[in-house]
Design a protein around this motif. Sequence first.
Motif, PDB file in Angstrom:
ATOM      1  N   VAL B  23     -36.769  17.914   1.405  1.00  0.00           N
ATOM      2  CA  VAL B  23     -35.738  17.028   0.867  1.00  0.00           C
ATOM      3  C   VAL B  23     -35.393  17.445  -0.556  1.00  0.00           C
ATOM      4  O   VAL B  23     -36.274  17.798  -1.336  1.00  0.00           O
ATOM      5  CB  VAL B  23     -36.252  15.559   0.876  1.00  0.00           C
ATOM      6  N   TYR B  24     -34.095  17.473  -0.871  1.00  0.00           N
ATOM      7  CA  TYR B  24     -33.664  17.648  -2.261  1.00  0.00           C
ATOM      8  C   TYR B  24     -33.261  16.282  -2.788  1.00  0.00           C
ATOM      9  O   TYR B  24     -32.459  15.588  -2.159  1.00  0.00           O
ATOM     10  CB  TYR B  24     -32.452  18.576  -2.364  1.00  0.00           C
ATOM     11  N   THR B  25     -33.800  15.903  -3.926  1.00  0.00           N
ATOM     12  CA  THR B  25     -33.404  14.639  -4.531  1.00  0.00           C
ATOM     13  C   THR B  25     -32.332  14.924  -5.576  1.00  0.00           C
ATOM     14  O   THR B  25     -32.567  15.658  -6.532  1.00  0.00           O
ATOM     15  CB  THR B  25     -34.618  13.963  -5.200  1.00  0.00           C
ATOM     16  N   GLU B  52     -23.811  27.434   9.237  1.00  0.00           N
ATOM     17  CA  GLU B  52     -22.808  27.556   8.175  1.00  0.00           C
ATOM     18  C   GLU B  52     -23.429  27.227   6.826  1.00  0.00           C
ATOM     19  O   GLU B  52     -24.581  26.823   6.740  1.00  0.00           O
ATOM     20  CB  GLU B  52     -21.573  26.710   8.486  1.00  0.00           C
ATOM     21  N   SER B  53     -22.646  27.420   5.791  1.00  0.00           N
ATOM     22  CA  SER B  53     -23.137  27.193   4.444  1.00  0.00           C
ATOM     23  C   SER B  53     -23.661  25.763   4.308  1.00  0.00           C
ATOM     24  O   SER B  53     -23.008  24.816   4.730  1.00  0.00           O
ATOM     25  CB  SER B  53     -21.995  27.432   3.452  1.00  0.00           C
ATOM     26  N   GLY B  54     -24.857  25.609   3.745  1.00  0.00           N
ATOM     27  CA  GLY B  54     -25.428  24.290   3.549  1.00  0.00           C
ATOM     28  C   GLY B  54     -26.233  23.774   4.724  1.00  0.00           C
ATOM     29  O   GLY B  54     -26.759  22.667   4.685  1.00  0.00           O
ATOM     30  N   SER B  55     -26.360  24.562   5.783  1.00  0.00           N
ATOM     31  CA  SER B  55     -27.083  24.074   6.958  1.00  0.00           C
ATOM     32  C   SER B  55     -28.596  24.114   6.765  1.00  0.00           C
ATOM     33  O   SER B  55     -29.335  23.592   7.599  1.00  0.00           O
ATOM     34  CB  SER B  55     -26.686  24.877   8.203  1.00  0.00           C
ATOM     35  N   GLY B  56     -29.064  24.730   5.672  1.00  0.00           N
ATOM     36  CA  GLY B  56     -30.495  24.686   5.369  1.00  0.00           C
ATOM     37  C   GLY B  56     -31.256  25.962   5.659  1.00  0.00           C
ATOM     38  O   GLY B  56     -32.486  25.980   5.625  1.00  0.00           O
ATOM     39  N   LYS B  57     -30.545  27.053   5.898  1.00  0.00           N
ATOM     40  CA  LYS B  57     -31.201  28.315   6.251  1.00  0.00           C
ATOM     41  C   LYS B  57     -32.109  28.819   5.131  1.00  0.00           C
ATOM     42  O   LYS B  57     -33.262  29.171   5.370  1.00  0.00           O
ATOM     43  CB  LYS B  57     -30.140  29.389   6.574  1.00  0.00           C
ATOM     44  N   SER B  58     -31.566  28.868   3.912  1.00  0.00           N
ATOM     45  CA  SER B  58     -32.369  29.382   2.798  1.00  0.00           C
ATOM     46  C   SER B  58     -33.536  28.459   2.513  1.00  0.00           C
ATOM     47  O   SER B  58     -34.644  28.913   2.200  1.00  0.00           O
ATOM     48  CB  SER B  58     -31.519  29.510   1.531  1.00  0.00           C
ATOM     49  N   THR B  59     -33.293  27.162   2.615  1.00  0.00           N
ATOM     50  CA  THR B  59     -34.371  26.206   2.368  1.00  0.00           C
ATOM     51  C   THR B  59     -35.492  26.411   3.383  1.00  0.00           C
ATOM     52  O   THR B  59     -36.668  26.434   3.028  1.00  0.00           O
ATOM     53  CB  THR B  59     -33.830  24.764   2.445  1.00  0.00           C
ATOM     54  N   LEU B  60     -35.126  26.603   4.639  1.00  0.00           N
ATOM     55  CA  LEU B  60     -36.132  26.867   5.677  1.00  0.00           C
ATOM     56  C   LEU B  60     -36.922  28.134   5.338  1.00  0.00           C
ATOM     57  O   LEU B  60     -38.149  28.159   5.423  1.00  0.00           O
ATOM     58  CB  LEU B  60     -35.445  27.001   7.040  1.00  0.00           C
ATOM     59  N   PHE B 107     -34.782  37.329  -0.942  1.00  0.00           N
ATOM     60  CA  PHE B 107     -34.074  36.062  -0.986  1.00  0.00           C
ATOM     61  C   PHE B 107     -32.599  36.291  -1.227  1.00  0.00           C
ATOM     62  O   PHE B 107     -32.184  37.339  -1.713  1.00  0.00           O
ATOM     63  CB  PHE B 107     -34.672  35.135  -2.051  1.00  0.00           C
ATOM     64  N   GLN B 108     -31.805  35.276  -0.889  1.00  0.00           N
ATOM     65  CA  GLN B 108     -30.358  35.349  -1.026  1.00  0.00           C
ATOM     66  C   GLN B 108     -29.996  35.735  -2.461  1.00  0.00           C
ATOM     67  O   GLN B 108     -30.659  35.335  -3.396  1.00  0.00           O
ATOM     68  CB  GLN B 108     -29.755  33.986  -0.690  1.00  0.00           C
ATOM     69  N   ALA B 109     -28.912  36.522  -2.613  1.00  0.00           N
ATOM     70  CA  ALA B 109     -28.479  36.979  -3.920  1.00  0.00           C
ATOM     71  C   ALA B 109     -29.572  37.771  -4.607  1.00  0.00           C
ATOM     72  O   ALA B 109     -29.830  37.625  -5.792  1.00  0.00           O
ATOM     73  CB  ALA B 109     -28.039  35.819  -4.805  1.00  0.00           C
TER      74      ALA B 109
HETATM   75  N1  LIG Z   1     -31.324  23.211  -5.764  1.00  0.00           N
HETATM   76  C1  LIG Z   1     -30.725  22.321  -4.975  1.00  0.00           C
HETATM   77  N2  LIG Z   1     -30.464  21.078  -5.418  1.00  0.00           N
HETATM   78  C2  LIG Z   1     -29.875  20.163  -4.631  1.00  0.00           C
HETATM   79  N3  LIG Z   1     -29.494  20.392  -3.369  1.00  0.00           N
HETATM   80  C3  LIG Z   1     -29.725  21.610  -2.871  1.00  0.00           C
HETATM   81  C4  LIG Z   1     -30.338  22.632  -3.641  1.00  0.00           C
HETATM   82  N4  LIG Z   1     -30.438  23.748  -2.891  1.00  0.00           N
HETATM   83  C5  LIG Z   1     -29.883  23.422  -1.704  1.00  0.00           C
HETATM   84  N5  LIG Z   1     -29.463  22.144  -1.682  1.00  0.00           N
HETATM   85  C6  LIG Z   1     -28.823  21.453  -0.560  1.00  0.00           C
HETATM   86  O1  LIG Z   1     -29.613  21.601   0.591  1.00  0.00           O
HETATM   87  C7  LIG Z   1     -28.824  21.875   1.737  1.00  0.00           C
HETATM   88  C8  LIG Z   1     -29.239  23.197   2.354  1.00  0.00           C
HETATM   89  O2  LIG Z   1     -28.998  24.256   1.435  1.00  0.00           O
HETATM   90  P1  LIG Z   1     -29.393  25.754   1.749  1.00  0.00           P
HETATM   91  O3  LIG Z   1     -29.150  26.539   0.518  1.00  0.00           O
HETATM   92  O4  LIG Z   1     -30.737  25.812   2.338  1.00  0.00           O
HETATM   93  O5  LIG Z   1     -28.303  26.133   2.861  1.00  0.00           O
HETATM   94  P2  LIG Z   1     -27.926  27.543   3.463  1.00  0.00           P
HETATM   95  O6  LIG Z   1     -27.820  27.329   4.921  1.00  0.00           O
HETATM   96  O7  LIG Z   1     -28.853  28.594   2.976  1.00  0.00           O
HETATM   97  O8  LIG Z   1     -26.457  27.757   2.877  1.00  0.00           O
HETATM   98  P3  LIG Z   1     -25.723  29.091   2.390  1.00  0.00           P
HETATM   99  O9  LIG Z   1     -25.162  29.713   3.645  1.00  0.00           O
HETATM  100  O10 LIG Z   1     -24.639  28.562   1.522  1.00  0.00           O
HETATM  101  O11 LIG Z   1     -26.704  29.955   1.695  1.00  0.00           O
HETATM  102  C9  LIG Z   1     -27.390  21.844   1.252  1.00  0.00           C
HETATM  103  O12 LIG Z   1     -26.855  20.582   1.487  1.00  0.00           O
HETATM  104  C10 LIG Z   1     -27.501  22.088  -0.223  1.00  0.00           C
HETATM  105  O13 LIG Z   1     -26.440  21.473  -0.908  1.00  0.00           O
END
Ligand SMILES: Nc1ncnc2c1ncn2[C@@H]1O[C@H](COP(=O)(O)OP(=O)(O)OP(=O)(O)O)[C@@H](O)[C@H]1O
Lengths: 333, 333
Positions: B23-25, B52-60, B107-109
């Motif tokens: 969870v991101y707060t 798609e962008s924001g789906s949580g891939k990088s977070t996972l 990692f991304q970028a």
């Molecule tokens: N540092 C952060 N602070 C707050 N919210 C974040 C942060 N990083 C990611 N999020 C939120 O968490 C969710 C998942 O983000 P994440 O970066 O994992 O997506 P992604 O699938 O990797 O997207 P992208 O294709 O843009 O890289 C998104 O809603 C994003 O806005």
Amino acid sequence: MIEVRHLEKTFPGTRGLLGHDAIKAVNDVSFHIPDGGAVSFIGESGCGKTTIGRILAGLETYTAGEVVMDGQNLAQLPRRQRAVLLRRVQLIQQDPYQALNPARTIEQALTDPLKVIAKERGADKAWIMHRLHEVLELVGLDPDAVIYKYPHMLSGGQRQRIVIARALTVDPSVLVADEAVSMIDVSLRLGVLKLLRDLRERFKISVLFITHDVASARYVGDDGQMFVIYKGRIVEHGLTDEVILHPQHPYTQALLSAVPVLKGLEEPGPDRYIPLKEFGHGQPPEHACAFAPRCPYAQPLCGQEKPELVGTAHQYACHYPKERHVVAVPLSE
Amino acid sequence: MSANSLPTAPPAAGITIRGLEVVYTTGQGQIPAVNGINLDIVGGQITGIIGESGSGKSTLAMAMMNAVPHPGKIVKGSVIIDGVGNMMTLDKESQRRARGRHVGFVFQAAQNSLNPLTRIGHQVLDLGRSHNVKDLRALLRRAKELLERMGMDADRVLTSYQHELSGGMRQRVGIMFALVLDAQIVILDEPTTALDMLSQASVLEIVRSIQEERGLTIILITHDMGVVADLADRVIVMYGGELAEEGKTEDVLAHPQHPYTRGLIRAIPRISGNLDQAVALAGSPPDLQTFVQNACLFYDRCPERMAQCQNHRPPYEIAGPGRKVACFKVMAK
Ligand SMILES: Nc1ncnc2c1ncn2[C@@H]1O[C@H](COP(=O)(O)OP(=O)(O)OP(=O)(O)O)[C@@H](O)[C@H]1O
Ligand SMILES: Nc1ncnc2c1ncn2[C@@H]1O[C@H](COP(=O)(O)OP(=O)(O)OP(=O)(O)O)[C@@H](O)[C@H]1O
Ligand code: SF4
Ligand SMILES: [Mg+2]
Ligand SMILES: [Mg+2]
């Protein structure tokens, strides 16, 4: 109609490790776009695509050649007249984030150029609002849902639509789309590509579509001409589907091979090949094929003599042109 | 010789993820970026994670390494890496050693994460020292071999700073760093996003051949269905922090089940076939509002939604051999 003849652009040399001598970023490039037509330029990073687009939009000077709009050679026109013509060429760049001011709402971003036009035409505020709604609807956005928003509240695809809407405010006759979809999420690209195609048909706007992705070029202008450029030179051109289905130049074949193959739906073309070597920077020798160092089919002649464009409607510059089957083949169920 | 009589290699390391929640707060509220994910990454294969962008891939991906940055927090779940253990309960030092040694990552970028002030060669040595590598010469040799293998001039790259390299070169350098300590698992987050088509194809080709050579476990993260379809053995589709569908690449591409997956595949611009077959994906990505609803995350955009979909989240369930899907409509069939 817009026409470009023997265009050439030389940038002075740069210093440093990746520095190079003066570079001909655009070298003897000629093409024309009929009203409502499309021309695409494809090639990898650094081949000179952006430079061509910027010259057309009047944002970059050129060192030789002519740019002719509606029969008038731009270089020979008085400044004011040239500016009027050039305003009808609108550039849409890769990054919709950068193109929009983050502190201004969509309404503000679009009314700025509209105010200028209203003043010239003596139109009133109601006209501005009417036109604002009109251009937003044209690009497939619901005006009421977006005009109060700031750019960061929109998706990449929506933002690029706003940029296109802004370009439409001035009734352009030419849109130069430079990598206009490459920063947009893949799932949203198709919509923007179709929009560009639509604008061609509905308003007879000519589109110069610049990309490294052959597939997206096809969506904007399968009925137009495709130009493949390598190191500032045209190496192959012809009708888009002709170039895609019957590529003659090894470089075109490399670009086509680079399109991902959808496993399960397609199999790779039997001749698919992907060069691992990146292209070196700097100016290629005058008396050789510029692609020779990376070309799997190069012969001694390729290092000694520059191939000229040959052919009629479909032209290619290669000493050993040969059609190869590099495009993915659909699997039959 | 029959297949069974071949000596069997030790099974490559996989990853088992259970009940993972991140969870991101933020000022706007809690974003469930990874929401209760159960996933088995099969060893010795390329697993593509698409969304798609924001789906949580990088977070996972970051959560797999227990390296989610502030303000993100892993609230629940386990990540068990074969040969390492549970990343959530291991002591800090063992976690640190696992990153790099067992699991290499880009990692991304990554372009920006290379140290701008230190030559690439020195960064290799620093990495070796931080992992107590005794034979630093051998490490440099390995770095060199890897770079050459990827079609680069290794000596030049090792003495360069990152800003002296092109985007495609930096991605290759990133991959070299991920592999140089002999990690068996490699996570690549958007390794080709900023690249042109040809650089992308060559980076993918490199990943493919190194994976084959060494039997690595590779996790490839991208928003481009084409990239996954070309390279991955298995596809995992993410949507709004949850898993929507998974299966063997060929199966998923030929017979997508989740309406979102189907939409994604239809939206890929192709270089052959009927232009009108491609359809843009409608609607916009999930937002905070979507997450608080009980409905299926895809409900707002789904062309096949049913009454049931509005009141419950569909469970992620087995839907054929090696297949899983989260969709009521699919389950009802
Ligand atoms: N540092 C952060 N602070 C707050 N919210 C974040 C942060 N990083 C990611 N999020 C939120 O968490 C969710 C998942 O983000 P994440 O970066 O994992 O997506 P992604 O699938 O990797 O997207 P992208 O294709 O843009 O890289 C998104 O809603 C994003 O806005
Ligand atoms: N202002 C400039 N000064 C010097 N050299 C330049 C300048 N602009 C471009 N170049 C050089 O001209 C060549 C063509 O650049 P251009 O930006 O037109 O390529 P491109 O095909 O658009 O590449 P990309 O796909 O990376 O956008 C490159 O070698 C580039 O380094
Ligand atoms: S001229 Fe020679 S080197 Fe150039 S593309 Fe043709 S075969 Fe290859
Ligand atoms: Mg460019
Ligand atoms: Mg990401």
